[in-house]
Design a protein around this motif. Structure first.
Motif, short mmCIF file in Angstrom:
data_model
loop_
_atom_site.label_atom_id
_atom_site.label_comp_id
_atom_site.label_asym_id
_atom_site.label_seq_id
_atom_site.Cartn_x
_atom_site.Cartn_y
_atom_site.Cartn_z
N ASN A 142 0.83 -1.21 0.00
CA ASN A 142 0.00 0.00 0.00
C ASN A 142 0.87 1.26 0.00
N ARG A 143 2.02 1.16 0.67
CA ARG A 143 2.95 2.30 0.67
C ARG A 143 3.50 2.55 -0.73
N ASP A 144 3.82 1.47 -1.44
CA ASP A 144 4.25 1.59 -2.84
C ASP A 144 3.18 2.28 -3.68
N ASP A 145 1.94 1.86 -3.49
CA ASP A 145 0.83 2.46 -4.25
C ASP A 145 0.73 3.96 -3.96
N CYS A 146 0.95 4.31 -2.72
CA CYS A 146 0.88 5.73 -2.32
C CYS A 146 1.97 6.54 -3.04
N PHE A 147 3.21 6.05 -3.01
CA PHE A 147 4.31 6.75 -3.68
C PHE A 147 4.07 6.84 -5.19
N ARG A 148 3.60 5.74 -5.76
CA ARG A 148 3.37 5.71 -7.22
C ARG A 148 2.27 6.69 -7.61
N GLU A 149 1.20 6.70 -6.82
CA GLU A 149 0.09 7.61 -7.11
C GLU A 149 0.53 9.07 -6.97
N TYR A 150 1.30 9.35 -5.93
CA TYR A 150 1.80 10.71 -5.72
C TYR A 150 2.72 11.12 -6.88
N ALA A 151 3.66 10.24 -7.23
CA ALA A 151 4.63 10.54 -8.29
C ALA A 151 3.93 10.84 -9.62
N ARG A 152 2.91 10.05 -9.95
CA ARG A 152 2.16 10.28 -11.18
C ARG A 152 1.40 11.59 -11.13
N GLU A 153 0.72 11.83 -10.03
CA GLU A 153 -0.10 13.03 -9.89
C GLU A 153 0.73 14.30 -9.98
N LYS A 154 1.91 14.26 -9.35
CA LYS A 154 2.77 15.46 -9.30
C LYS A 154 3.87 15.45 -10.36
N ALA A 155 3.94 14.36 -11.16
CA ALA A 155 4.97 14.21 -12.19
C ALA A 155 6.37 14.39 -11.60
N LYS A 156 6.62 13.71 -10.47
CA LYS A 156 7.92 13.78 -9.79
C LYS A 156 8.57 12.40 -9.84
N ILE A 199 5.46 8.45 -15.89
CA ILE A 199 5.92 9.85 -15.86
C ILE A 199 6.68 10.20 -17.14
N ALA A 200 7.46 9.26 -17.65
CA ALA A 200 8.18 9.49 -18.91
C ALA A 200 7.20 9.83 -20.02
N ARG A 201 6.13 9.08 -20.13
CA ARG A 201 5.10 9.34 -21.14
C ARG A 201 4.39 10.66 -20.86
N GLN A 202 4.15 10.92 -19.60
CA GLN A 202 3.40 12.11 -19.21
C GLN A 202 4.14 13.40 -19.57
N ILE A 203 5.45 13.43 -19.31
CA ILE A 203 6.21 14.67 -19.56
C ILE A 203 7.09 14.59 -20.81
N GLY A 204 7.07 13.41 -21.47
CA GLY A 204 7.83 13.26 -22.71
C GLY A 204 9.33 13.22 -22.51
N ASP A 205 9.78 12.65 -21.38
CA ASP A 205 11.22 12.59 -21.07
C ASP A 205 11.73 11.18 -21.33
N ILE A 206 12.37 10.98 -22.47
CA ILE A 206 12.84 9.65 -22.87
C ILE A 206 13.94 9.12 -21.96
N ALA A 207 14.65 10.03 -21.28
CA ALA A 207 15.74 9.61 -20.39
C ALA A 207 15.21 8.79 -19.22
N LEU A 208 13.98 9.04 -18.82
CA LEU A 208 13.39 8.29 -17.72
C LEU A 208 13.16 6.83 -18.09
N CYS A 209 12.99 6.57 -19.39
CA CYS A 209 12.79 5.19 -19.85
C CYS A 209 14.00 4.33 -19.52
N ASP A 210 15.18 4.92 -19.48
CA ASP A 210 16.40 4.17 -19.20
C ASP A 210 16.46 3.68 -17.75
N LYS A 211 15.64 4.24 -16.90
CA LYS A 211 15.60 3.80 -15.51
C LYS A 211 14.76 2.54 -15.33
N ILE A 212 14.04 2.15 -16.39
CA ILE A 212 13.19 0.96 -16.33
C ILE A 212 14.02 -0.30 -16.53
N THR A 213 13.91 -1.24 -15.61
CA THR A 213 14.73 -2.46 -15.68
C THR A 213 14.14 -3.50 -16.65
#
Length: 217
Positions: free
Chosen positions: A154-168, A188-202
């Motif tokens: 549930n804590r993960d869900d909270c962080f994920r929801e916050y990160a998406r909502e605030k694009a952080k 977030i990468a899709r939301q703000i169009g930052d392709i560099a964030l895709c590289d953080k995906i394992t």
């Protein structure tokens, strides 16, 4: 016996049962109406909030529940209290509820509305408590509120929801489950169009999909 006669007989019985039920319900409605009128005439019942409370107490007059009757009446009363609490913006009505689930739902509604963490603390049911903290973390723009959530999922869900909502994207790093962390970065990468964030995906497929979506091919 003719088939038509049987059908007509059955229909007649159903109509009679329907009429009897309708009359019975109407009589019970009149009882409640008379009780409300009686309360309105009482000199000691002058405050509307008090009248609302009395109405909730007598609402089970309309209930036909036979099994676990006391439990059923408690739920009916508490739903009534919840409706008045939200309509009148009266937090004190939450305290009058006997059903823990409905009482905690009441606390959650007011906690989010008032941005009051102390009301979330009153909630014992884990998921509802977690949702309460998650909503307030977004409302107060404070991801550290998610740390108050006991269950890591549930804590993960909270962080994920916050990160998406605030694009952080930096908040995605706080997520424990790798698939959820990857999903956070991708969103977030899709939301703000930052392709560099895709590289953080394992996950390789998710990373490739993330880049395709941003590039457009």
């Amino acid at each position: 016996m003719p088939k038509n006669f049987v059908i007509i007989s059955i229909l007649t019985i159903l109509v009679i049962i329907g009429l009897i039920s309708g009359v019975h319900f109407y009589q019970k409605s009149l009882r409640l109406e008379r009780k409300i009128q009686e309360l309105e005439r009482k000199p000691e019942v002058v405050e509307k909030e008090k009248l609302n409370e009395e109405i909730c107490k007598f609402l089970p007059l309309l209930s036909e529940t036979k099994i676990e009757e006391k439990v059923g009446q408690t739920v009916v009363q508490d739903i009534c209290f919840l409706g008045f609490a939200l309509e009148k913006n009266d937090l004190t009505l939450c305290e009058k509820m006997k059903s823990s689930e409905i009482k905690e739902a009441c606390y959650s509604e007011f906690a989010i509305k008032m941005k009051d963490l102390s009301l979330c603390e009153k909630i014992k049911e884990d998921y509802q408590r977690s949702r309460c903290f998650a909503e307030i973390s977004i409302a107060l723009d404070d991801p550290l509120i998610c740390e108050k959530i006991r269950d890591w999922r549930n804590r993960d869900d909270c962080f994920r929801e916050y990160a998406r909502e605030k694009a952080k994207a930096e908040i995605c790093e706080k997520i424990v489950a790798q698939w959820a962390k990857d999903d956070c970065y991708q969103s977030i990468a899709r939301q703000i169009g930052d392709i560099a964030l895709c590289d953080k995906i394992t996950d390789l497929r998710m990373r490739a999909s993330c880049k395709r979506d941003i590039r457009g091919y």
